[in-house]
Design a protein around this motif. Sequence first.
Motif, PDB file in Angstrom:
ATOM      1  N   ASN A 122      20.144  33.979  48.688  1.00  0.00           N
ATOM      2  CA  ASN A 122      21.035  34.069  47.350  1.00  0.00           C
ATOM      3  C   ASN A 122      19.448  33.092  45.986  1.00  0.00           C
ATOM      4  O   ASN A 122      18.652  32.043  46.850  1.00  0.00           O
ATOM      5  CB  ASN A 122      21.847  33.063  47.735  1.00  0.00           C
ATOM      6  CG  ASN A 122      23.189  33.237  48.776  1.00  0.00           C
ATOM      7  OD1 ASN A 122      22.767  34.084  49.570  1.00  0.00           O
ATOM      8  ND2 ASN A 122      23.912  33.390  48.099  1.00  0.00           N
ATOM      9  N   ASP A 177      24.431  33.800  42.559  1.00  0.00           N
ATOM     10  CA  ASP A 177      24.932  33.184  42.938  1.00  0.00           C
ATOM     11  C   ASP A 177      25.515  32.489  41.394  1.00  0.00           C
ATOM     12  O   ASP A 177      24.906  32.075  40.550  1.00  0.00           O
ATOM     13  CB  ASP A 177      24.749  31.252  43.383  1.00  0.00           C
ATOM     14  CG  ASP A 177      24.788  31.711  45.069  1.00  0.00           C
ATOM     15  OD1 ASP A 177      25.017  33.147  45.444  1.00  0.00           O
ATOM     16  OD2 ASP A 177      24.132  31.784  45.972  1.00  0.00           O
ATOM     17  N   GLN A 211      20.114  39.005  53.254  1.00  0.00           N
ATOM     18  CA  GLN A 211      19.955  38.848  51.674  1.00  0.00           C
ATOM     19  C   GLN A 211      19.569  37.087  51.270  1.00  0.00           C
ATOM     20  O   GLN A 211      20.279  36.298  52.552  1.00  0.00           O
ATOM     21  CB  GLN A 211      22.048  38.312  51.163  1.00  0.00           C
ATOM     22  CG  GLN A 211      22.572  38.218  49.898  1.00  0.00           C
ATOM     23  CD  GLN A 211      23.625  38.118  49.991  1.00  0.00           C
ATOM     24  OE1 GLN A 211      24.339  39.477  50.055  1.00  0.00           O
ATOM     25  NE2 GLN A 211      24.875  37.488  50.217  1.00  0.00           N
ATOM     26  N   ASN A 224      20.881  41.018  40.633  1.00  0.00           N
ATOM     27  CA  ASN A 224      21.752  40.631  41.605  1.00  0.00           C
ATOM     28  C   ASN A 224      21.578  42.258  42.374  1.00  0.00           C
ATOM     29  O   ASN A 224      21.577  43.427  41.231  1.00  0.00           O
ATOM     30  CB  ASN A 224      23.052  40.929  41.208  1.00  0.00           C
ATOM     31  CG  ASN A 224      24.276  40.805  42.149  1.00  0.00           C
ATOM     32  OD1 ASN A 224      23.767  39.323  43.650  1.00  0.00           O
ATOM     33  ND2 ASN A 224      25.239  40.550  41.960  1.00  0.00           N
ATOM     34  N   GLN A 253      20.984  37.959  45.937  1.00  0.00           N
ATOM     35  CA  GLN A 253      22.136  37.714  45.952  1.00  0.00           C
ATOM     36  C   GLN A 253      22.180  35.964  44.425  1.00  0.00           C
ATOM     37  O   GLN A 253      21.439  35.198  44.634  1.00  0.00           O
ATOM     38  CB  GLN A 253      23.284  37.486  46.875  1.00  0.00           C
ATOM     39  CG  GLN A 253      24.665  36.271  46.880  1.00  0.00           C
ATOM     40  CD  GLN A 253      25.153  37.748  45.901  1.00  0.00           C
ATOM     41  OE1 GLN A 253      25.222  38.704  46.069  1.00  0.00           O
ATOM     42  NE2 GLN A 253      25.748  37.335  44.954  1.00  0.00           N
ATOM     43  N   PRO A 291      19.737  30.852  42.005  1.00  0.00           N
ATOM     44  CA  PRO A 291      20.775  30.600  41.672  1.00  0.00           C
ATOM     45  C   PRO A 291      21.108  31.242  40.243  1.00  0.00           C
ATOM     46  O   PRO A 291      19.472  32.297  39.528  1.00  0.00           O
ATOM     47  CB  PRO A 291      20.341  29.041  41.044  1.00  0.00           C
ATOM     48  CG  PRO A 291      18.898  29.451  41.177  1.00  0.00           C
ATOM     49  CD  PRO A 291      18.569  30.149  42.586  1.00  0.00           C
ATOM     50  N   GLY A 292      22.516  31.583  39.714  1.00  0.00           N
ATOM     51  CA  GLY A 292      22.516  32.771  39.116  1.00  0.00           C
ATOM     52  C   GLY A 292      22.987  32.514  37.274  1.00  0.00           C
ATOM     53  O   GLY A 292      22.978  33.143  36.278  1.00  0.00           O
ATOM     54  N   ASP A 293      22.483  31.262  37.069  1.00  0.00           N
ATOM     55  CA  ASP A 293      23.078  30.652  36.036  1.00  0.00           C
ATOM     56  C   ASP A 293      22.143  29.517  34.951  1.00  0.00           C
ATOM     57  O   ASP A 293      22.102  28.211  34.821  1.00  0.00           O
ATOM     58  CB  ASP A 293      24.152  29.431  36.131  1.00  0.00           C
ATOM     59  CG  ASP A 293      23.759  28.329  37.128  1.00  0.00           C
ATOM     60  OD1 ASP A 293      22.691  28.595  37.860  1.00  0.00           O
ATOM     61  OD2 ASP A 293      24.522  27.668  37.366  1.00  0.00           O
TER      62      ASP A 293
END
Length: 208
Positions: free
Chosen positions: A48, A208, A46, A187, A206, A50-52
């Motif tokens: 990671n 975050d 997996q 995601n 993934q 940035p999700g923002d």
Amino acid sequence: MVEVKNIFCIGRNYANHALELGNAIPTSPILFSKPTHALVKADGSQINFPGDRGEIHHELEIVIHIGKEVNEEFEVEDVVDQIALGIDFTLRDEQSKLKEKGHPWLKAKGFQNSAIITDFWKFPGVSALEEVDFSLLKNGEAVQVGNIKDMMFDFKQIIQECNYYFGLKKGDIIYTGTPEGVGPIQNGDTIQLMWNDDEKGNFKVQLD
């Protein structure tokens, strides 16, 4: 993983990719770089992101490894010893804002885990590569398919340009440009990097 000293990248090297983003087709290679800490292996784990920070787009590329110092007179096979597949991940919304302001792209291109790489393998020569398509599968569906025959600037031109401006050394790698079909990751996406029918690497997204 092989030794990596610097990561150089070529932008808009496939005409259809430039057009799909509404960009002008360049008349010379567009150069940028990524920090080495952005590099991460596509080893089935997996990864990671940035999700923002807005949409993150995948850009599949052939990556060449410089095996020795580049002189003025050279052939590609003299200086490239290995290749890999890689993904230049881009924070597209941030890049668009930076471009509007005339600012460098680094914040949109150099974030952690933005330079995906597979294992390297022996460089088979330019003519052999022209017989192979490379592709990115997202959740089992091919969304990017490329061939070096469609490059606007070939490996030799790319190497010459990078060497002129930066001075290439053993251990430097070059992401050589992406074909059309770039798009956002979500995601849970499963990403596979393919060399014809041979999977060279994969990972799960993934956010975050």
